[in-house]
Write a protein that holds these residues in place. Structure first.
Motif, short mmCIF file in Angstrom:
data_model
loop_
_atom_site.label_atom_id
_atom_site.label_comp_id
_atom_site.label_asym_id
_atom_site.label_seq_id
_atom_site.Cartn_x
_atom_site.Cartn_y
_atom_site.Cartn_z
N ARG A 128 11.77 -5.74 8.43
CA ARG A 128 12.31 -4.88 9.50
C ARG A 128 11.20 -4.10 10.19
N TYR A 129 10.25 -3.58 9.44
CA TYR A 129 9.15 -2.83 10.03
C TYR A 129 8.28 -3.72 10.91
N VAL A 130 7.95 -4.90 10.43
CA VAL A 130 7.11 -5.83 11.19
C VAL A 130 7.81 -6.25 12.48
N GLU A 131 9.09 -6.58 12.40
CA GLU A 131 9.82 -6.98 13.60
C GLU A 131 9.95 -5.81 14.57
N PHE A 132 10.16 -4.60 14.07
CA PHE A 132 10.22 -3.43 14.93
C PHE A 132 8.90 -3.23 15.67
N THR A 133 7.79 -3.36 14.96
CA THR A 133 6.48 -3.20 15.56
C THR A 133 6.23 -4.24 16.65
N ILE A 134 6.59 -5.48 16.39
CA ILE A 134 6.39 -6.54 17.37
C ILE A 134 7.31 -6.36 18.56
#
Length: 71
Positions: A53-59
């Motif tokens: 979730r964090y990685v997708e949010f950042t992207i």
């Protein structure tokens, strides 16, 4: 399945932004191409020791303004 898609232009911009934010990553760590978004998420999850979730949010945040300088 990733919640985003890349074009060649946006993929390059996101790569630049992620490398600016996470200076400990090397360019060879972020070798990806449009169509392999899931591979990038898995790779960043492992390298950054963060959840999906964090990685997708950042992207997604980087994709919101691909021409801007902020992540």
């Amino acid at each position: 399945m990733a919640s985003f898609t890349f074009t060649p232009e946006t993929a390059q911009r996101v790569k630049i932004k992620v490398l600016r934010k996470y200076r400990e990553l090397a360019k060879e760590n972020l070798s990806f191409a449009p169509g392999n978004e899931d591979q990038l998420v898995d790779q960043l999850t492992h390298l950054l020791k963060r959840d999906v979730r964090y990685v997708e949010f950042t992207i997604n945040k980087a994709l919101a303004d691909p021409d801007g300088n902020r992540l």
